[in-house]
Scaffold this motif. Structure first.
Motif, mmCIF file in Angstrom:
data_model
loop_
_atom_site.group_PDB
_atom_site.id
_atom_site.type_symbol
_atom_site.label_atom_id
_atom_site.label_comp_id
_atom_site.label_asym_id
_atom_site.label_seq_id
_atom_site.Cartn_x
_atom_site.Cartn_y
_atom_site.Cartn_z
ATOM 1 N N TYR A 380 4.799 -7.832 7.163
ATOM 2 C CA TYR A 380 4.707 -8.548 5.888
ATOM 3 C C TYR A 380 3.373 -8.308 5.178
ATOM 4 O O TYR A 380 2.420 -7.831 5.761
ATOM 5 N N GLU A 381 3.367 -8.642 3.885
ATOM 6 C CA GLU A 381 2.260 -8.327 2.971
ATOM 7 C C GLU A 381 2.010 -6.822 2.899
ATOM 8 O O GLU A 381 0.868 -6.384 2.688
ATOM 9 N N GLY A 382 3.051 -6.054 3.060
ATOM 10 C CA GLY A 382 2.953 -4.592 3.018
ATOM 11 C C GLY A 382 2.963 -4.022 4.420
ATOM 12 O O GLY A 382 2.093 -4.336 5.229
ATOM 13 N N THR A 383 3.962 -3.222 4.746
ATOM 14 C CA THR A 383 4.061 -2.650 6.088
ATOM 15 C C THR A 383 2.871 -1.748 6.388
ATOM 16 O O THR A 383 2.146 -1.314 5.485
ATOM 17 N N ALA A 384 2.696 -1.448 7.670
ATOM 18 C CA ALA A 384 1.612 -0.546 8.062
ATOM 19 C C ALA A 384 1.760 0.795 7.353
ATOM 20 O O ALA A 384 0.768 1.400 6.924
ATOM 21 N N GLU A 385 2.998 1.255 7.214
ATOM 22 C CA GLU A 385 3.224 2.551 6.563
ATOM 23 C C GLU A 385 2.816 2.518 5.090
ATOM 24 O O GLU A 385 2.198 3.460 4.582
ATOM 25 N N ILE A 386 3.167 1.429 4.412
ATOM 26 C CA ILE A 386 2.808 1.313 2.994
ATOM 27 C C ILE A 386 1.299 1.217 2.828
ATOM 28 O O ILE A 386 0.708 1.822 1.920
ATOM 29 N N GLN A 387 0.632 0.449 3.713
ATOM 30 C CA GLN A 387 -0.831 0.370 3.631
ATOM 31 C C GLN A 387 -1.453 1.750 3.819
ATOM 32 O O GLN A 387 -2.430 2.113 3.138
ATOM 33 N N SER A 388 -0.899 2.540 4.740
ATOM 34 C CA SER A 388 -1.454 3.879 4.958
ATOM 35 C C SER A 388 -1.264 4.758 3.730
ATOM 36 O O SER A 388 -2.130 5.583 3.403
ATOM 37 N N LEU A 389 -0.157 4.579 3.015
ATOM 38 C CA LEU A 389 0.061 5.365 1.801
ATOM 39 C C LEU A 389 -0.879 4.928 0.673
ATOM 40 O O LEU A 389 -1.335 5.764 -0.122
ATOM 41 N N ILE A 390 -1.156 3.638 0.605
ATOM 42 C CA ILE A 390 -2.097 3.143 -0.412
ATOM 43 C C ILE A 390 -3.478 3.750 -0.183
ATOM 44 O O ILE A 390 -4.128 4.250 -1.110
ATOM 45 N N VAL A 391 -3.931 3.709 1.067
ATOM 46 C CA VAL A 391 -5.252 4.265 1.381
ATOM 47 C C VAL A 391 -5.220 5.791 1.285
ATOM 48 O O VAL A 391 -6.161 6.416 0.781
ATOM 49 N N GLY A 392 -4.121 6.408 1.737
ATOM 50 C CA GLY A 392 -4.016 7.858 1.673
ATOM 51 C C GLY A 392 -4.095 8.386 0.255
ATOM 52 O O GLY A 392 -4.731 9.419 -0.001
ATOM 53 N N ARG A 393 -3.472 7.673 -0.668
ATOM 54 C CA ARG A 393 -3.539 8.085 -2.076
ATOM 55 C C ARG A 393 -4.974 8.030 -2.587
ATOM 56 O O ARG A 393 -5.417 8.911 -3.343
ATOM 57 N N GLU A 394 -5.716 7.011 -2.140
ATOM 58 C CA GLU A 394 -7.105 6.862 -2.583
ATOM 59 C C GLU A 394 -7.992 7.971 -2.045
ATOM 60 O O GLU A 394 -8.801 8.554 -2.778
ATOM 61 N N VAL A 395 -7.846 8.288 -0.758
ATOM 62 C CA VAL A 395 -8.784 9.238 -0.150
ATOM 63 C C VAL A 395 -8.435 10.699 -0.446
ATOM 64 O O VAL A 395 -9.306 11.571 -0.420
ATOM 65 N N THR A 396 -7.158 10.968 -0.734
ATOM 66 C CA THR A 396 -6.753 12.359 -1.010
ATOM 67 C C THR A 396 -6.574 12.651 -2.486
ATOM 68 O O THR A 396 -6.592 13.813 -2.895
ATOM 69 N N GLY A 397 -6.359 11.597 -3.271
ATOM 70 C CA GLY A 397 -6.095 11.798 -4.685
ATOM 71 C C GLY A 397 -4.650 12.141 -4.975
ATOM 72 O O GLY A 397 -4.294 12.419 -6.128
ATOM 73 N N SER A 398 -3.798 12.087 -3.942
ATOM 74 C CA SER A 398 -2.393 12.442 -4.112
ATOM 75 C C SER A 398 -1.507 11.317 -3.592
ATOM 76 O O SER A 398 -1.658 10.878 -2.447
ATOM 77 N N GLY A 399 -0.584 10.858 -4.429
ATOM 78 C CA GLY A 399 0.366 9.844 -3.998
ATOM 79 C C GLY A 399 1.500 10.476 -3.195
ATOM 80 O O GLY A 399 1.973 11.559 -3.540
ATOM 81 N N ALA A 400 1.907 9.799 -2.121
ATOM 82 C CA ALA A 400 2.968 10.324 -1.255
ATOM 83 C C ALA A 400 4.047 9.288 -1.019
ATOM 84 O O ALA A 400 4.738 9.310 0.002
ATOM 85 N N PHE A 401 4.239 8.393 -1.974
ATOM 86 C CA PHE A 401 5.222 7.329 -1.809
ATOM 87 C C PHE A 401 6.652 7.860 -1.880
ATOM 88 O O PHE A 401 7.557 7.312 -1.273
ATOM 89 N N VAL A 402 6.871 8.915 -2.665
ATOM 90 C CA VAL A 402 8.203 9.505 -2.785
ATOM 91 C C VAL A 402 8.102 11.004 -2.619
ATOM 92 O O VAL A 402 7.052 11.585 -2.760
#
Length: 402
Positions: A380-402
């Motif tokens: 809850y409050e965002g799964t571990a996977e979603i949190q990793s994608l939020i941080v991953g987008r920040e550190v790489t500059g690339s969104g990987a949600f879809v």
């Protein structure tokens, strides 16, 4: 198992070891230390003796509400309106200590204070704050928070519940899933999409509003005391003065969620501390092959790994709380802390359950309850996977949600 071992373990669990290997306590203010101690004493006396029974029955202990109210721990960085002023670290310590005792009680407070009250505090008008927050701060009224839907969890930004303006009222339609407290709360903050402009808006629905219904979700093996619900909104008519006036899109909702990730990180650390303390106490008292199992290399290696993870979680939480107090936190910082602490806390609970062997699966030793509850906190409050994608987008500059 001997009666003496059982008694020793019960005593060890109830009397916290105060696991603090790198002296986190020195980083706290006097007020924060006093708050931690107050909640710890309350939990050991009032909560720990009853939680296993209520957890097993899947019922909420309503009799503790007056005692929680008297404790004056409803604050969460809010000021005024009958709340108790505290720092973000202070609120985190409340979540930490409640997590060490029981995930359901911690989640109840997180939903009521961190989600429902904070939605009204951050997104409501002054009149709306004056109307709802004082009785909620006194726990005379209980709140819930409805964002997630049956088909929209991680992608809650795409929610389908609708709000249609009709003169001085709004008509709400749709379904929500998982809101804690929703079967018995007094008010529930509902987020729905405006059919006119497509933006997400917030509304305060009251339990007796025609068209609102909440059905308890049965069959849970995590956070069993929390009364999660499936909600139906069928032509629920809400006056315009119950629309949260400062909620004008999903980014406003995200501001509320950022603060709750701080609380989830702290609560996860609390679960991990409890599991570590139980495992250590057990290992020192459990005799196998003529020696306490704590004298075995494999057990010591596991305990040290658990201690290392617990200590890292504590430092994560302290730093995140201070950044929140300083107004310097970002959503990715909160996401990283929630990700790390929830995943590592689940690992610590799993290791504790292993150390306890067959006894680890019984409620008598508490570890399995913490492990089951951590499965919900990871989600809850965002799964571990979603949190990793939020941080991953920040550190790489690339969104990987879809």
């Amino acid at each position: 198992m001997s009666d003496r071992l059982t008694a020793d373990l019960a005593e060890g669990i109830a009397r916290a070891r105060d696991t603090d290997y790198l002296n986190m306590n020195a980083l706290l203010t006097e007020e924060e230390r006093a708050l931690l101690a107050k909640v710890r004493v309350f939990g050991d006396r009032e909560l720990l003796p009853i939680v296993n029974d209520y957890w097993e029955r899947g019922e909420f202990p309503h009799e503790i509400l007056p005692k929680l109210a008297a404790l004056n721990i409803v604050g969460d960085t809010m000021s005024g309106y009958g709340t108790t002023p505290m720092s973000a670290v202070g609120q985190g310590l409340v979540s930490y200590e409640l997590g060490r005792l029981d995930g359901s009680i911690g989640t109840f407070m997180g939903v009521h204070v961190g989600l429902a009250m904070q939605s009204i505090y951050q997104l409501g008008s002054e009149e709306q704050r004056q109307r709802w927050l004082p009785p909620m701060a006194a726990l005379e009224k209980v709140g819930a928070f409805a964002l997630t839907e049956p088909d929209h969890g991680s992608d809650s930004v795409a929610l389908e519940s609708t709000a249609t303006r009709d003169g001085d009222t709004w008509i709400l339609n749709g379904r929500k899933r998982w809101p804690g407290n929703a079967t018995w709360c007094d008010v529930i903050v509902v987020y729905a999409r405006d059919t006119a402009d497509g933006t997400v808006k917030g509304f305060v629905v009251e339990k007796d509003d025609p068209g609102y219904s909440a059905t308890k979700i049965d069959g849970k093996v995590s956070l069993r005391m929390v009364q999660n619900a499936d909600i139906v909104l069928d032509e629920v008519r809400v006056p315009d003065d119950r629309r949260l006036v400062h909620c004008n899109g999903f980014p406003d909702v995200a501001k509320v969620l950022m603060g709750t990730r701080n609380m989830v990180a702290w609560s996860s650390a609390g679960h991990a501390v409890a599991a570590y303390e139980i495992a250590l106490t057990y290992a020192q008292r459990r005799i196998q092959f003529g020696q306490p199992i704590a004298q075995r290399q494999l057990i010591q290696s596991q305990l040290v790994q658990m201690l290392a993870d617990v200590t890292a979680m504590q430092l994560y939480c302290i730093r995140l709380g201070r950044l929140l107090d300083e107004g310097e936190v970002t959503d990715t910082m909160a996401a990283l802390a929630k990700y790390y602490c929830s995943v590592k806390a689940r690992d610590v609970c799993r290791q504790a359950r292993d150390i306890l062997g067959g006894n680890g699966i019984t409620l008598e030793f508490h570890v399995m309850r913490h492990l089951c509850d951590m499965e919900a906190l990871v989600t809850y409050e965002g799964t571990a996977e979603i949190q990793s994608l939020i941080v991953g987008r920040e550190v790489t500059g690339s969104g990987a949600f879809v």
